[in-house]
Scaffold this active site. Structure first.
Site, mmCIF file in Angstrom:
data_model
loop_
_atom_site.group_PDB
_atom_site.id
_atom_site.type_symbol
_atom_site.label_atom_id
_atom_site.label_comp_id
_atom_site.label_asym_id
_atom_site.label_seq_id
_atom_site.Cartn_x
_atom_site.Cartn_y
_atom_site.Cartn_z
ATOM 1 N N GLU A 1 -2.827 2.122 5.143
ATOM 2 C CA GLU A 1 -1.637 1.253 5.560
ATOM 3 C C GLU A 1 -2.391 0.050 6.321
ATOM 4 O OE1 GLU A 1 2.247 3.970 6.456
ATOM 5 O OE2 GLU A 1 0.700 4.103 7.961
ATOM 6 N N GLU B 1 1.304 10.404 0.760
ATOM 7 C CA GLU B 1 2.036 11.342 1.963
ATOM 8 C C GLU B 1 3.561 11.418 1.495
ATOM 9 O OE1 GLU B 1 2.156 9.033 5.574
ATOM 10 O OE2 GLU B 1 -0.052 8.444 5.614
#
Length: 626
Positions: A466, A534
């Site tokens: 991220e 994820e």
């Protein structure tokens, strides 16, 4: 050279006098020490003298001087988090930077300001400081040797002095930092001084979803190096196309005097398969070794060979012995856009795993690590993404032995620089395309690679988490591709910059993508296989939709599985005076603001390692594609 406090404000200063990263091998004086422990390592764990300052201005400036009076210092345990020792503020936060809403702060060299911000962290009201002191003597085996100090993990910026002399500076909290103490070492009465700042410019690229701690939280050792010493070991086991034979190439780096290196390779049962001797110093390469009948490493059969290198001086006196276990396996992304390991389609039954202990935070023990391995094996979990940083050194060996695939992630997350309260707004994203941040992230890639390059369990390098995407992250991928053709590279954040997809990540990786959108991708002539880095997000009464993802494995070969978020809750035991019991407290329970509250609790296990009911779902569905 003198220490400079302004290094905290400059992203281009992240290591000063720090030794280069190298392989994670151990070394011993002789083979008998394999069982008793190496005479060349001395732990400095335990009680240290300690001073806590709320700001840099309040730190004891000359505490590193040998004659400094530290009688008013406290005592703290190393390894440990400063906040869990009763100092400072415990805070859990996910995407935002921990100072948002309190202090206006932007990464240097962004927002079209090609300059530093004086005092950004060096004169900051929220930058707590831990000053550590440790006195030690040298054991006999250390005297007259080159002496190295190794910090396996310090959060976040580290200054080191010995006997009043400045030794070095380092950032990168989750990667070992080593420094040469030899010029200033004494046989007795050495005074080691360590200053740890909670924040530096590294904070902009260490914005992981976790409790924000500081301090020396992993082991500290001093190491003695013999007159000739193997500083690095590069093992390249390569199976042939038939997967029944292969070759082994080994290169070492030898410091000190020229030496004779006697290499032996044994199979799992201790039978000698090959041996060879080379002499030299600097880079020493062994001749290629051929293997006619291979045992491959895989989760089903994690077969490891035993390498041993004995180092002799010119008089043929044994100086050190280096053992290492390695494995043969292949990782291929083929023209059909499917990943294969050992000629079998890869299916990831994975988890994301933070390092965690409910009593000690990210200070974890070998018992914790072994328990996690057993939990994975018992529930058909075959892969771990080391979210979102390199783990403790033993973890990689444990995964080699157990047959757990690893996605070895870099210590990189800059979430708060491009996502604001859910909105994508990358105006001051770092590292981005910023040349002032490039060296820091390449260094993190280099360290991750060098320390762990010899582990067969690692099948992916992950560039981080991220952090949006840009030229700097593309350069990280280029580094891995230049140094390692035996693994693939992963990075999810490139989904935000499609124009870079041909230069970043070997897989299409998305977070929490809906099954129907994955189908749409897989049926649209995709260029890369799909991986959920994820998914599921096991918070509360979650994990009920696993079958929808599991069905994709049977229907689409390019769907390669995923990693559940996440393995274990982040929560801490606190004694409750009302009930007189130890209870688990989550984010927001420590009067910290801003916090993301119970978002710290989304594991398959509670923080005390008790499995949640959702683990039954994992065991069942992951068991269908073992």
């Amino acid at each position: 050279m003198q220490a400079n406090l302004q290094w905290l404000d400059d992203p281009e200063v992240f290591r000063v006098n720090q030794l280069p990263a190298h392989s994670d091998h151990h070394y011993y004086h002789d083979t008998a020490e394999f069982k008793t422990g190496s005479r060349f390592i001395k732990s400095l764990n335990g009680a240290w003298r300690f001073n806590f300052a709320k700001t840099p201005a309040e730190r004891p400036v000359d505490f590193y001087q040998p004659d400094f009076d530290a009688t008013d210092f406290d005592t703290i345990q190393v390894p440990g988090h400063i906040e869990l020792a009763g100092y400072g503020q415990i805070q859990y936060i996910n995407t935002l930077y921990p100072w948002e809403g309190k202090i206006y702060r932007r990464p240097p060299y962004t927002l079209n300001q090609d300059q530093l911000t004086p005092g950004l962290f060096s004169d900051a009201a929220d930058n707590t400081v831990g000053s550590y002191l440790k006195t030690f003597d040298l054991d006999d085996a250390f005297k007259g040797q080159r002496i190295i100090i190794q910090f396996q993990g310090v959060e976040e910026a580290l200054y080191v002095w010995l006997n009043g002399h400045f030794i070095g500076y380092a950032e990168d909290s989750f990667t070992p930092s080593e420094f040469d103490l030899t010029p200033y070492i004494q046989d007795q009465g050495n005074v080691l001084a360590v200053r740890v700042y909670k924040r530096s410019t590294a904070a902009f690229i260490e914005d992981q979803d976790m409790f924000r701690f500081s301090g020396i939280f992993r082991d500290v050792n001093i190491l003695a190096e013999p007159a000739s010493h193997i500083t690095d070991l590069d093992i390249r086991p390569v199976p042939n196309a038939n997967l029944k034979s292969g070759e082994l190439n080994i290169t070492t780096k030898v410091t000190g005097e020229p030496a004779t290196l006697a290499l032996t390779v044994k199979d799992h049962d201790g039978r000698v398969l090959t041996s060879q001797t080379q002499t030299g110093s600097g880079s020493v390469t062994f001749d290629t070794m051929l293997f006619d009948q291979l045992h491959l490493w895989s989760p089903q059969t994690p077969y490891l060979y035993q390498l041993t290198i004995e180092v002799y001086d010119a008089d043929h006196q044994l100086l050190e012995v280096v053992p290492y276990q390695f494995g043969f396996r292949t990782v291929e992304l083929r023209d059909d856009k499917v990943i294969y390991v050992n000629n079998k389609r890869l299916v990831i039954n994975g988890v994301n795993r933070h390092e965690w202990n409910a009593h000690t935070g990210r200070v974890i023990s070998m018992a914790d690590m072994r328990a996690d391995i057993q939990t994975m094996l018992a529930n058909n979990i075959n892969a771990d993404r080391t979210c979102h940083y390199p783990d403790q050194l033993p973890w990689y060996q444990l995964c080699d032995e157990a047959g757990i695939y690893l996605m070895a992630e870099n210590n990189l997350e800059s979430h708060g620089s491009w996502q604001k309260m859910g909105a994508i707004e990358p105006s001051y994203n770092v590292p981005g395309d910023n040349p002032h941040w490039l060296a820091a992230v390449i260094d993190r890639a280099r360290s991750n690679y060098e320390w762990f390059k010899n582990h067969p369990s690692i099948i992916f390098w992950s560039l981080g988490n991220e952090s949006y995407a840009g030229e700097d992250i593309a350069a990280m991928q280029a580094f891995y591709k230049e140094h390692d053709d035996s693994r693939l590279v992963h990075y999810e954040g490139v989904v935000h910059t499609p124009e870079l997809k041909d230069r970043i990540s070997d897989v299409e990786s998305r977070m929490y993508e809906k099954p129907q959108n994955i189908v749409a991708y897989l049926e649209d002539n995709p260029t890369k296989p799909f991986l959920d880095c994820e998914y599921m997000h096991d918070m509360g009464n979650s994990l009920g939709g696993m079958q929808s993802y599991n069905d994709l494995i049977d229907k689409y070969p390019m769907y390669q599985g995923g990693f559940i978020w996440d393995f274990i809750d982040q929560a801490l035991f606190v004694h409750d005076p009302i009930t007189d019991q130890d209870v688990l407290r989550y984010g927001g329970d420590f009067d910290e603001r801003h916090s993301d509250y119970e978002f710290s609790g989304d594991g398959l296990m509670f923080a005390d390692r008790t499995p949640k009911p959702a683990m039954q779902e994992v065991k069942y569905y992951y068991g269908l594609h073992k």
